[in-house]
Design an enzyme around this catalytic site. Sequence first.
Site, PDB file in Angstrom:
ATOM      1  N   LYS A  22       0.836  -1.202   0.000  1.00  0.00           N
ATOM      2  CA  LYS A  22       0.000   0.000   0.000  1.00  0.00           C
ATOM      3  C   LYS A  22       0.871   1.253   0.000  1.00  0.00           C
ATOM      4  O   LYS A  22       1.995   1.216   0.476  1.00  0.00           O
ATOM      5  CB  LYS A  22      -0.867   0.019   1.274  1.00  0.00           C
ATOM      6  CG  LYS A  22      -2.042  -0.918   1.252  1.00  0.00           C
ATOM      7  CD  LYS A  22      -2.902  -0.715   2.497  1.00  0.00           C
ATOM      8  CE  LYS A  22      -4.083  -1.655   2.498  1.00  0.00           C
ATOM      9  NZ  LYS A  22      -5.018  -1.460   1.394  1.00  0.00           N
ATOM     10  N   ARG A  55     -10.588 -11.205   1.636  1.00  0.00           N
ATOM     11  CA  ARG A  55     -11.462 -12.237   1.059  1.00  0.00           C
ATOM     12  C   ARG A  55     -10.813 -13.622   1.119  1.00  0.00           C
ATOM     13  O   ARG A  55     -11.512 -14.633   1.162  1.00  0.00           O
ATOM     14  CB  ARG A  55     -11.843 -11.843  -0.375  1.00  0.00           C
ATOM     15  CG  ARG A  55     -10.693 -11.748  -1.325  1.00  0.00           C
ATOM     16  CD  ARG A  55     -11.038 -10.962  -2.585  1.00  0.00           C
ATOM     17  NE  ARG A  55     -11.029  -9.521  -2.358  1.00  0.00           N
ATOM     18  CZ  ARG A  55     -11.378  -8.619  -3.267  1.00  0.00           C
ATOM     19  NH1 ARG A  55     -11.769  -8.993  -4.458  1.00  0.00           N
ATOM     20  NH2 ARG A  55     -11.329  -7.344  -2.989  1.00  0.00           N
TER      21      ARG A  55
HETATM   22  N1  BES Z   1      -8.315  -3.545   4.112  1.00  0.00           N
HETATM   23  C1  BES Z   1      -8.424  -3.128   2.769  1.00  0.00           C
HETATM   24  C2  BES Z   1      -9.707  -2.341   2.480  1.00  0.00           C
HETATM   25  C3  BES Z   1      -9.813  -1.005   3.158  1.00  0.00           C
HETATM   26  C4  BES Z   1      -9.418   0.139   2.501  1.00  0.00           C
HETATM   27  C5  BES Z   1     -10.372  -0.902   4.401  1.00  0.00           C
HETATM   28  C6  BES Z   1      -9.553   1.369   3.109  1.00  0.00           C
HETATM   29  C7  BES Z   1     -10.503   0.335   5.015  1.00  0.00           C
HETATM   30  C8  BES Z   1     -10.109   1.464   4.366  1.00  0.00           C
HETATM   31  C9  BES Z   1      -8.431  -4.338   1.854  1.00  0.00           C
HETATM   32  O1  BES Z   1      -7.677  -5.412   2.297  1.00  0.00           O
HETATM   33  C10 BES Z   1      -7.844  -3.912   0.556  1.00  0.00           C
HETATM   34  O2  BES Z   1      -6.701  -3.563   0.533  1.00  0.00           O
HETATM   35  N2  BES Z   1      -8.630  -3.958  -0.501  1.00  0.00           N
HETATM   36  C11 BES Z   1      -8.193  -3.571  -1.791  1.00  0.00           C
HETATM   37  C12 BES Z   1      -8.715  -4.580  -2.781  1.00  0.00           C
HETATM   38  C13 BES Z   1      -8.171  -4.418  -4.179  1.00  0.00           C
HETATM   39  C14 BES Z   1      -6.710  -4.744  -4.202  1.00  0.00           C
HETATM   40  C15 BES Z   1      -8.943  -5.326  -5.099  1.00  0.00           C
HETATM   41  C16 BES Z   1      -8.748  -2.192  -2.094  1.00  0.00           C
HETATM   42  O3  BES Z   1      -9.884  -1.911  -1.727  1.00  0.00           O
HETATM   43  O4  BES Z   1      -8.001  -1.380  -2.656  1.00  0.00           O
HETATM   44 MN    MN Z   2      -5.641  -5.242   1.753  1.00  0.00          MN
END
Ligand code: BES
Ligand code: MN
Length: 500
Positions: free
Chosen positions: A280, A354
């Site tokens: 990230k 997921r």
């Molecule tokens: N934990 C994150 C989602 C999230 C983002 C929660 C912001 C709270 C605030 C999740 O694991 C994630 O990183 N999701 C990705 C999925 C993508 C790579 C398909 C996302 O939402 O960017």
């Molecule tokens: Mn994530």
Amino acid sequence: MEFQIKKGAALKQKSHCLVLGVVEGKFKNELLQQLDLAVAGAFSRATRSKEFSGRKGETLLLHGGKGLSAERVLLYGLGKERSLTLCALRQAASSITKQLAEKQLGSFLLALAQVPIKKSRLSERIQAIAEGVLLADYRYNRYQGKEKPGQPVALDKVGVLIEAEESQAEATTAIGTAEAICAGVCFARDLVNAPGNLKSPEYLAMQAVAMAEQVGIDARLLNKKELERQGFGALLGVAQGSPRDPYLIVLEYHGGTADAKPVALVGKGVVFDAGGISLKPAEKMDEMKMDMGGGAAVLGTIFAAAQLKLPINLVAVVPAVENMPSGSAIRPGDILTSLSGKTIEVLNTDAEGRLILADALTYVDRYQPRVVIDVATLTGACLIALGNHASAVLGNHDGLIRQLIKAGERSGERLWQLPLWEEYAAQITSDFADVKNIGGRLGGTITAAAFLQKFADDYTWAHLDIAGTAWAGSGRAGQPKGGTGFGVRILIEYLRGEVK
Ligand code: BES
Ligand code: MN
Ligand code: ZN
């Protein structure tokens, strides 16, 4: 903090501060006229000069006079009568609590139970008031020194005034209900607020076990070796980038008959989500300590349910892992074999929630659950769709979704349904495995749910995406900055509705 139920005439009550709710423009009732006499006309002068008109959130603080037993009176504007709801009452109690605590008043008396809310029972109004107070009294100060001067005081004694003829027993029960629910919410908030260095998967597991012991429910932990033995390939795939071992936390509460099928709650427990190899960006990465907010909600719910002695059976399952980049982490392109036997192509290691939920959802099938509800901070796309004011709900059973939405409206934690039409599943078909873990930019919250559905379609199931609601980036009354405990109130409201 201790609640005390008081009976009788408001103006006769001894208190550091008596709080009266005032409906906008409605000053002609007996109580307010008596009050005006007791404060030598200070109230009517304030309304005539429009200093106070009862608009929502407006306040007027008056100091006592003859005929008034309280040292001061806080008049709190409730707004127009037709917009008064239980949620508005809860919010009013939070806002009053915050303001008085900031004025260093930790003891006061709330005369709000008679607020005219259509079709509401006394017990519901008192529960809403007590919840508002407790949620506003919460602070996470484990890492802060002594209270500094000027900071809000912690509450001491809060009185709740009922009319003489009303039932004390009903009020006592309502306060007990609020206390149990808010203990669950605050337990969840504490877990979410705990920093990542403290909060390993093992820490989460130990907190769950200690909580289970406190309320006398069954706890079981599946450690890494056991997870390997049973074939939790998706969960272990996420965990392998971190030196901290994963756990599957399983709590069981038996409040129903032995043959009653349980409700199973599954909560995402990523103690820190760095994204893994699909790292990230640095900005706001600190907030990813909240990525176990779903797990916290599920643990808080079973904690509250046990205290409330709900006559149901409940299972709470939290896959607890850390998602880190390292030489041992999974790579984009890796293929994992999940507990269900289905293979998953991992095209983005940041779509880890997921993966761990897939195995947890497969695991709960062995309980033959009546209903399965999972709660997860699953997608950033959910924030884009709904912002911070609602969570998304999706699932395979419209009746269950309707019940959850209703529970959300009543508890003040709102849900909004997104569709889960089968067309979306086309976005997660893989060229090399049974399914892939990302579905492209479009409809990200839905394709994530479509992925979960592949592992949750043998039972009645709903999924709550709380990515936008588990964390409050800025605080307000009843909700300081940080973990919100979102999900506990909605789930308890749903479970209590199941009982009736
Ligand atoms: N934990 C994150 C989602 C999230 C983002 C929660 C912001 C709270 C605030 C999740 O694991 C994630 O990183 N999701 C990705 C999925 C993508 C790579 C398909 C996302 O939402 O960017
Ligand atoms: Mn994530
Ligand atoms: Zn995540």
